[in-house]
Scaffold this motif. Sequence first.
Motif, mmCIF file in Angstrom:
data_model
loop_
_atom_site.group_PDB
_atom_site.id
_atom_site.type_symbol
_atom_site.label_atom_id
_atom_site.label_comp_id
_atom_site.label_asym_id
_atom_site.label_seq_id
_atom_site.Cartn_x
_atom_site.Cartn_y
_atom_site.Cartn_z
ATOM 1 N N VAL A 151 -1.514 25.099 23.239
ATOM 2 C CA VAL A 151 -2.418 25.257 22.087
ATOM 3 C C VAL A 151 -3.340 26.465 22.315
ATOM 4 O O VAL A 151 -4.567 26.361 22.317
ATOM 5 N N LEU A 152 -2.734 27.614 22.528
ATOM 6 C CA LEU A 152 -3.469 28.856 22.756
ATOM 7 C C LEU A 152 -3.475 29.716 21.510
ATOM 8 O O LEU A 152 -2.587 29.609 20.660
ATOM 9 N N THR A 153 -4.471 30.578 21.414
ATOM 10 C CA THR A 153 -4.463 31.577 20.352
ATOM 11 C C THR A 153 -3.469 32.666 20.727
ATOM 12 O O THR A 153 -3.072 32.783 21.902
ATOM 13 N N GLU A 154 -3.082 33.488 19.749
ATOM 14 C CA GLU A 154 -2.133 34.565 20.031
ATOM 15 C C GLU A 154 -2.714 35.543 21.043
ATOM 16 O O GLU A 154 -2.012 36.039 21.934
ATOM 17 N N LYS A 155 -4.010 35.805 20.934
ATOM 18 C CA LYS A 155 -4.670 36.723 21.863
ATOM 19 C C LYS A 155 -4.640 36.173 23.291
ATOM 20 O O LYS A 155 -4.373 36.908 24.252
ATOM 21 N N ALA A 204 4.746 29.928 36.403
ATOM 22 C CA ALA A 204 6.070 29.333 36.582
ATOM 23 C C ALA A 204 6.897 29.404 35.299
ATOM 24 O O ALA A 204 8.086 29.766 35.322
ATOM 25 N N ILE A 205 6.275 29.079 34.161
ATOM 26 C CA ILE A 205 6.987 29.096 32.877
ATOM 27 C C ILE A 205 7.442 30.504 32.527
ATOM 28 O O ILE A 205 8.594 30.728 32.124
ATOM 29 N N ILE A 206 6.558 31.463 32.688
ATOM 30 C CA ILE A 206 6.902 32.849 32.360
ATOM 31 C C ILE A 206 8.028 33.348 33.255
ATOM 32 O O ILE A 206 8.971 34.013 32.804
ATOM 33 N N GLU A 207 7.953 33.013 34.549
ATOM 34 C CA GLU A 207 8.990 33.452 35.487
ATOM 35 C C GLU A 207 10.354 32.861 35.118
ATOM 36 O O GLU A 207 11.369 33.569 35.115
ATOM 37 N N ILE A 208 10.385 31.566 34.772
ATOM 38 C CA ILE A 208 11.648 30.907 34.414
ATOM 39 C C ILE A 208 12.230 31.504 33.139
ATOM 40 O O ILE A 208 13.434 31.834 33.062
ATOM 41 N N LEU A 209 11.387 31.655 32.111
ATOM 42 C CA LEU A 209 11.877 32.179 30.836
ATOM 43 C C LEU A 209 12.294 33.639 30.955
ATOM 44 O O LEU A 209 13.257 34.076 30.305
ATOM 45 N N GLN A 210 11.596 34.373 31.800
ATOM 46 C CA GLN A 210 11.972 35.773 32.002
ATOM 47 C C GLN A 210 13.332 35.861 32.695
ATOM 48 O O GLN A 210 14.153 36.723 32.358
ATOM 49 N N GLU A 211 13.592 34.958 33.666
ATOM 50 C CA GLU A 211 14.887 34.937 34.346
ATOM 51 C C GLU A 211 16.017 34.553 33.390
ATOM 52 O O GLU A 211 17.180 34.891 33.617
ATOM 53 N N MET A 212 15.647 33.835 32.311
ATOM 54 C CA MET A 212 16.627 33.455 31.291
ATOM 55 C C MET A 212 16.782 34.546 30.235
ATOM 56 O O MET A 212 17.416 34.350 29.196
ATOM 57 N N ASN A 213 16.148 35.709 30.518
ATOM 58 C CA ASN A 213 16.237 36.883 29.632
ATOM 59 C C ASN A 213 15.603 36.654 28.254
ATOM 60 O O ASN A 213 16.037 37.239 27.254
ATOM 61 N N GLN A 214 14.580 35.786 28.219
ATOM 62 C CA GLN A 214 13.849 35.597 26.965
ATOM 63 C C GLN A 214 12.862 36.745 26.771
ATOM 64 O O GLN A 214 12.347 37.316 27.727
ATOM 65 N N SER A 215 12.577 37.064 25.526
ATOM 66 C CA SER A 215 11.680 38.169 25.211
ATOM 67 C C SER A 215 10.219 37.781 25.420
ATOM 68 O O SER A 215 9.884 36.583 25.482
ATOM 69 N N LYS A 216 9.352 38.776 25.490
ATOM 70 C CA LYS A 216 7.921 38.512 25.613
ATOM 71 C C LYS A 216 7.417 37.719 24.413
ATOM 72 O O LYS A 216 6.559 36.843 24.547
ATOM 73 N N GLU A 217 7.941 38.046 23.248
ATOM 74 C CA GLU A 217 7.507 37.365 22.023
ATOM 75 C C GLU A 217 7.862 35.879 22.090
ATOM 76 O O GLU A 217 7.068 35.014 21.708
ATOM 77 N N PHE A 218 9.078 35.588 22.572
ATOM 78 C CA PHE A 218 9.516 34.204 22.700
ATOM 79 C C PHE A 218 8.618 33.447 23.692
ATOM 80 O O PHE A 218 8.186 32.319 23.424
ATOM 81 N N GLU A 265 -2.571 37.776 26.588
ATOM 82 C CA GLU A 265 -3.225 38.125 27.846
ATOM 83 C C GLU A 265 -2.515 37.470 29.028
ATOM 84 O O GLU A 265 -2.305 38.094 30.077
ATOM 85 N N ILE A 266 -2.094 36.220 28.874
ATOM 86 C CA ILE A 266 -1.405 35.509 29.955
ATOM 87 C C ILE A 266 -0.046 36.135 30.240
ATOM 88 O O ILE A 266 0.326 36.337 31.401
ATOM 89 N N VAL A 267 0.694 36.466 29.185
ATOM 90 C CA VAL A 267 2.000 37.115 29.366
ATOM 91 C C VAL A 267 1.807 38.463 30.062
ATOM 92 O O VAL A 267 2.568 38.823 30.968
ATOM 93 N N ARG A 268 0.794 39.208 29.656
ATOM 94 C CA ARG A 268 0.527 40.525 30.263
ATOM 95 C C ARG A 268 0.259 40.394 31.768
ATOM 96 O O ARG A 268 0.716 41.202 32.567
ATOM 97 N N LYS A 287 5.570 34.195 24.606
ATOM 98 C CA LYS A 287 4.221 34.056 24.038
ATOM 99 C C LYS A 287 4.164 32.865 23.087
ATOM 100 O O LYS A 287 3.227 32.055 23.137
ATOM 101 N N ASN A 288 5.157 32.723 22.236
ATOM 102 C CA ASN A 288 5.184 31.618 21.276
ATOM 103 C C ASN A 288 5.297 30.258 21.980
ATOM 104 O O ASN A 288 4.695 29.269 21.538
ATOM 105 N N LYS A 289 6.068 30.213 23.068
ATOM 106 C CA LYS A 289 6.195 28.979 23.821
ATOM 107 C C LYS A 289 4.854 28.560 24.440
ATOM 108 O O LYS A 289 4.492 27.381 24.461
ATOM 109 N N LEU A 290 4.125 29.555 24.972
ATOM 110 C CA LEU A 290 2.815 29.269 25.552
ATOM 111 C C LEU A 290 1.834 28.769 24.494
ATOM 112 O O LEU A 290 1.069 27.826 24.729
ATOM 113 N N MET A 291 1.850 29.407 23.328
ATOM 114 C CA MET A 291 0.972 28.996 22.238
ATOM 115 C C MET A 291 1.271 27.570 21.807
ATOM 116 O O MET A 291 0.362 26.770 21.541
ATOM 117 N N GLU A 292 2.556 27.241 21.783
ATOM 118 C CA GLU A 292 2.983 25.907 21.349
ATOM 119 C C GLU A 292 2.637 24.831 22.379
ATOM 120 O O GLU A 292 2.112 23.768 22.041
#
Length: 310
Positions: A294-298, A270-284, A302-305, A286-291
């Motif tokens: 509390v995920l590692t970058e790896k 759900a989060i990825i779909e919403i942020l993608q619709e807002m034209n946010q980048s993959k990097e952005f 994987e979740i974004v992919r 990924k950082n939101k998910l980590m924050e």
Amino acid sequence: MPRSSKENGKSIWKQWFKARSAKRKVHRNTKDRIFRFLFEKDREALLQLYNALNGTDYQDALQLQIVTIESAVYIVMKNDLAYVLAGTLNMYEHQSSYNPNLPVRFLIYLAQEYQKLIEEVGISLYGTRQIVLPTPQCIVFYNGEKEMPEEQILRLSDAFENKEHKADVELTVRMLNINYGYNRELMEKCKILEEYAEFVSVSRKFAEQENDKKVALNKAIDYCIENEILRDFLKKYRAEVLGMLLEEFDAEKYEKTIREEGRKEGQYCAIIEILQEMNQSKEFVKNKLMEKYVLTEKEADEIVRRFWKE
């Protein structure tokens, strides 16, 4: 004088029981649940449970015939406990989580039981004589930790897609909450069921107090023996009960983990779909998910992919 179809039916059942008893073996591929183990070992307790559920007063436990599905030849799914008494086929399931698909499962169990009867006795479905079958009674004994009503009815028709047409087939399942303190009238009529409910409650309390589940459950068994809760049963089958308890607690923990992971998967998507619709980048993203989680970058990569829509 020719016998009635009903008398013929009784004769057929006697043949079936004789054949079933000859084939029945104790060997099983999976561990029993304590509920099944308890009531299969104690036919008097099972008869008491039947009487409590049906308002009857049968006294002869020898009339009760266990027909639980076990054979790998017939099995689609294994049920917990099934027996025939007084012209009824009683099929019981013990559940620690709510499952709306139980009527579908019972339909399969029932079909398997009737199929075995027909095949073992050699009844012809194409003959002119009416086949006499035991009346099914489908009951679920629920003792999960989620709050549920004392009793509810689950229906096969709830699963049917087209609700506008009346179904030609229906199957109802009676679901009873047997957590300690619920269904007091039933518990008063079946002392073993009440002691089982109390045993489960005690086991959970002890398990919450100790990190080592084996130590905790041994203490729970000691407590129950000392306090006349399934005393004779626990003294006789202590090792088996401990093994089943440990397996059941592990299974509950696994199911909880799977449910939690499923919820997180849905949140990630759900989060990825919403942020993608807002034209946010993959990097952005990924950082939101980590924050947030509390995920590692790896892990976040994987979740974004997995959920990113190209």
